[in-house]
Motif scaffolding. Structure first.
Motif, PDB file in Angstrom:
ATOM      1  N   VAL A   1      12.176  -1.891  -4.623  1.00 40.64           N
ATOM      2  CA  VAL A   1      10.913  -1.767  -5.273  1.00 40.64           C
ATOM      3  C   VAL A   1       9.934  -2.101  -4.417  1.00 40.64           C
ATOM      4  O   VAL A   1       8.937  -1.474  -4.252  1.00 40.64           O
ATOM      5  CB  VAL A   1      11.134  -2.420  -6.736  1.00 40.64           C
ATOM      6  N   SER A   2      10.035  -3.355  -3.862  1.00 41.67           N
ATOM      7  CA  SER A   2       8.661  -4.020  -2.898  1.00 41.67           C
ATOM      8  C   SER A   2       8.649  -3.036  -1.877  1.00 41.67           C
ATOM      9  O   SER A   2       7.564  -2.698  -1.245  1.00 41.67           O
ATOM     10  CB  SER A   2       9.333  -5.238  -2.642  1.00 41.67           C
ATOM     11  N   GLY A   3       9.584  -2.185  -1.350  1.00 47.04           N
ATOM     12  CA  GLY A   3       9.567  -1.750   0.167  1.00 47.04           C
ATOM     13  C   GLY A   3       8.946  -0.455  -0.522  1.00 47.04           C
ATOM     14  O   GLY A   3       7.931   0.079   0.458  1.00 47.04           O
ATOM     15  N   LEU A   4       9.076   0.278  -1.511  1.00 43.43           N
ATOM     16  CA  LEU A   4       8.466   1.502  -1.983  1.00 43.43           C
ATOM     17  C   LEU A   4       6.832   1.377  -2.263  1.00 43.43           C
ATOM     18  O   LEU A   4       6.295   2.191  -1.756  1.00 43.43           O
ATOM     19  CB  LEU A   4       9.222   2.025  -3.338  1.00 43.43           C
ATOM     20  N   LEU A   5       6.621   0.137  -2.732  1.00 42.94           N
ATOM     21  CA  LEU A   5       5.113  -0.174  -3.235  1.00 42.94           C
ATOM     22  C   LEU A   5       4.570  -0.452  -1.703  1.00 42.94           C
ATOM     23  O   LEU A   5       3.629   0.186  -1.879  1.00 42.94           O
ATOM     24  CB  LEU A   5       5.377  -1.270  -3.884  1.00 42.94           C
ATOM     25  N   LEU A   6       5.233  -0.976  -0.844  1.00 46.19           N
ATOM     26  CA  LEU A   6       4.739  -1.301   0.536  1.00 46.19           C
ATOM     27  C   LEU A   6       4.273   0.074   1.045  1.00 46.19           C
ATOM     28  O   LEU A   6       3.270   0.123   2.016  1.00 46.19           O
ATOM     29  CB  LEU A   6       5.459  -2.431   1.252  1.00 46.19           C
ATOM     30  N   ASN A   7       5.156   0.700   1.329  1.00 43.08           N
ATOM     31  CA  ASN A   7       5.190   2.027   1.872  1.00 43.08           C
ATOM     32  C   ASN A   7       4.166   2.838   1.359  1.00 43.08           C
ATOM     33  O   ASN A   7       3.457   3.954   1.919  1.00 43.08           O
ATOM     34  CB  ASN A   7       6.551   2.938   1.696  1.00 43.08           C
TER      35      ASN A   7
ATOM     36  N   ILE B   1      17.123   1.234   4.706  1.00 46.03           N
ATOM     37  CA  ILE B   1      16.877   1.442   3.296  1.00 46.03           C
ATOM     38  C   ILE B   1      15.136   1.534   2.900  1.00 46.03           C
ATOM     39  O   ILE B   1      14.527   2.352   2.414  1.00 46.03           O
ATOM     40  CB  ILE B   1      17.358   0.270   2.283  1.00 46.03           C
ATOM     41  N   PHE B   2      14.641   0.707   3.619  1.00 41.51           N
ATOM     42  CA  PHE B   2      13.360   0.671   4.039  1.00 41.51           C
ATOM     43  C   PHE B   2      12.529   2.101   4.398  1.00 41.51           C
ATOM     44  O   PHE B   2      11.769   2.415   3.720  1.00 41.51           O
ATOM     45  CB  PHE B   2      12.637  -0.526   4.430  1.00 41.51           C
ATOM     46  N   ASN B   3      13.277   2.172   5.479  1.00 42.16           N
ATOM     47  CA  ASN B   3      12.898   3.551   5.997  1.00 42.16           C
ATOM     48  C   ASN B   3      13.015   4.837   5.087  1.00 42.16           C
ATOM     49  O   ASN B   3      12.074   5.782   5.077  1.00 42.16           O
ATOM     50  CB  ASN B   3      13.456   3.744   7.449  1.00 42.16           C
ATOM     51  N   LEU B   4      14.046   4.657   4.391  1.00 44.90           N
ATOM     52  CA  LEU B   4      14.440   5.944   3.525  1.00 44.90           C
ATOM     53  C   LEU B   4      13.492   5.948   2.428  1.00 44.90           C
ATOM     54  O   LEU B   4      13.099   7.016   2.013  1.00 44.90           O
ATOM     55  CB  LEU B   4      15.757   5.685   2.884  1.00 44.90           C
ATOM     56  N   ASN B   5      13.060   4.799   1.852  1.00 48.75           N
ATOM     57  CA  ASN B   5      11.961   4.862   0.726  1.00 48.75           C
ATOM     58  C   ASN B   5      10.603   5.277   1.439  1.00 48.75           C
ATOM     59  O   ASN B   5      10.194   6.169   0.750  1.00 48.75           O
ATOM     60  CB  ASN B   5      11.840   3.320   0.270  1.00 48.75           C
ATOM     61  N   GLY B   6      10.528   4.958   2.684  1.00 48.47           N
ATOM     62  CA  GLY B   6       9.190   5.586   3.156  1.00 48.47           C
ATOM     63  C   GLY B   6       9.223   7.048   3.400  1.00 48.47           C
ATOM     64  O   GLY B   6       8.279   7.745   3.226  1.00 48.47           O
ATOM     65  N   MET B   7      10.315   7.682   3.743  1.00 47.26           N
ATOM     66  CA  MET B   7      10.441   9.075   4.135  1.00 47.26           C
ATOM     67  C   MET B   7      10.440   9.835   2.746  1.00 47.26           C
ATOM     68  O   MET B   7       9.703  10.740   2.772  1.00 47.26           O
ATOM     69  CB  MET B   7      11.816   9.394   4.856  1.00 47.26           C
ATOM     70  N   ILE B   8      10.719   9.141   1.791  1.00 46.02           N
ATOM     71  CA  ILE B   8      10.599   9.903   0.422  1.00 46.02           C
ATOM     72  C   ILE B   8       9.086   9.938  -0.008  1.00 46.02           C
ATOM     73  O   ILE B   8       8.553  11.129  -0.375  1.00 46.02           O
ATOM     74  CB  ILE B   8      11.420   9.194  -0.837  1.00 46.02           C
ATOM     75  N   TRP B   9       8.591   9.028  -0.004  1.00 47.19           N
ATOM     76  CA  TRP B   9       7.010   8.726   0.113  1.00 47.19           C
ATOM     77  C   TRP B   9       6.310   9.776   0.891  1.00 47.19           C
ATOM     78  O   TRP B   9       5.410  10.321   0.410  1.00 47.19           O
ATOM     79  CB  TRP B   9       6.465   7.290  -0.288  1.00 47.19           C
ATOM     80  N   CYS B  10       6.422   9.454   2.260  1.00 39.41           N
ATOM     81  CA  CYS B  10       5.755  10.425   3.162  1.00 39.41           C
ATOM     82  C   CYS B  10       6.005  12.003   2.965  1.00 39.41           C
ATOM     83  O   CYS B  10       4.787  12.702   3.014  1.00 39.41           O
ATOM     84  CB  CYS B  10       6.348  10.134   4.342  1.00 39.41           C
ATOM     85  N   HIS B  11       7.245  12.310   2.648  1.00 38.97           N
ATOM     86  CA  HIS B  11       7.361  13.893   2.197  1.00 38.97           C
ATOM     87  C   HIS B  11       6.784  14.162   0.752  1.00 38.97           C
ATOM     88  O   HIS B  11       6.221  15.234   0.803  1.00 38.97           O
ATOM     89  CB  HIS B  11       8.750  13.901   2.151  1.00 38.97           C
ATOM     90  N   LEU B  12       6.640  13.341  -0.111  1.00 38.34           N
ATOM     91  CA  LEU B  12       6.014  13.583  -1.358  1.00 38.34           C
ATOM     92  C   LEU B  12       4.470  13.726  -1.052  1.00 38.34           C
ATOM     93  O   LEU B  12       3.694  14.746  -1.453  1.00 38.34           O
ATOM     94  CB  LEU B  12       6.146  12.613  -2.371  1.00 38.34           C
TER      95      LEU B  12
END
Length: 209
Positions: free
Chosen positions: A12-18, A158-169
């Motif tokens: 959750v923290s990683g997603l918010l930071l991304n 895991i952090f990078n996967l979160n980031g890729m999901i957000w970046c592609h959205l």
């Protein structure tokens, strides 16, 4: 597993930071808005590759060397700042050389390879990303874990996967909004100039911090 704890909090923290705005988000929005979601996706993949470089460097101890050497940190910071300024000036130049077709602005198209490299270098040349991983990720690893490096890499992925999901959205939504909005040519030109100015400002901010 591997001494990792509070994994849900980390995700959750990683997603918010991304989701926090920065040079990476600006680059994705610019490329998606001007060349479509595929261009934004290539920028995102370059950024993700740069993130993995930082993750591996931190796991191997190279980022610790960076944080311990003020001179090395200053050199890499200056390189990153100069690259951000270069990107900003390039955007301003492209806005000045844009063409108008049926009332719409067409910026000079960049190859996907060049867009990927822009995303990669924007991330890799930012030393604050390396220090972020050194400060954030170890909080979720047991100090007594015998496999700290592997745990660091797993959390980094895991952090990078979160980031890729957000970046592609972000890429898809920006491209979709760009197609629907149909902004006047003058407005599009000025928006790209503002984006270029923001990159120049971010580069200067990084240099003087």
């Amino acid at each position: 597993m591997l001494g990792i704890h509070d994994l849900a909090l980390f995700i959750v923290s990683g997603l918010l930071l991304n989701m926090m705005p920065g040079p990476d988000s600006l680059l994705i929005m610019l490329r998606s808005g001007s060349q479509g979601w595929r261009a934004g996706s290539m920028a995102a993949l370059g950024i993700g590759t740069g993130t993995m470089v930082h993750v591996l460097a931190a796991a191997l101890g190279l980022s610790a060397l960076l944080s311990a050497s003020a001179e090395l940190f200053a050199v890499i910071k200056l390189m990153g700042a100069l690259y951000l300024v270069y990107l900003g000036v390039s955007m301003l130049w492209q806005s000045g050389t844009s063409t108008s077709v049926d009332g719409a602005v067409a910026l000079p198209a960049l190859s996907y390879g060049r867009i990927f490299r822009q995303g990669l270098l924007t991330n890799v040349l930012n030393p604050k990303v390396a220090l972020f991983f050194l400060a954030f990720v170890p909080q979720f690893i047991d100090p007594a874990s015998p496999q700290k490096a592997m745990a660091f890499i797993v959390l980094g992925c895991i952090f990078n996967l979160n980031g890729m999901i957000w970046c592609h959205l972000l890429a898809f939504s920006t491209a979709f909004a760009s197609r629907k909005a149909r902004l006047p040519a003058r407005v599009v030109t000025w928006l790209n100039r503002v984006m270029g100015g923001l990159f120049v400002g971010l580069g200067i901010k990084l240099a003087v911090e």
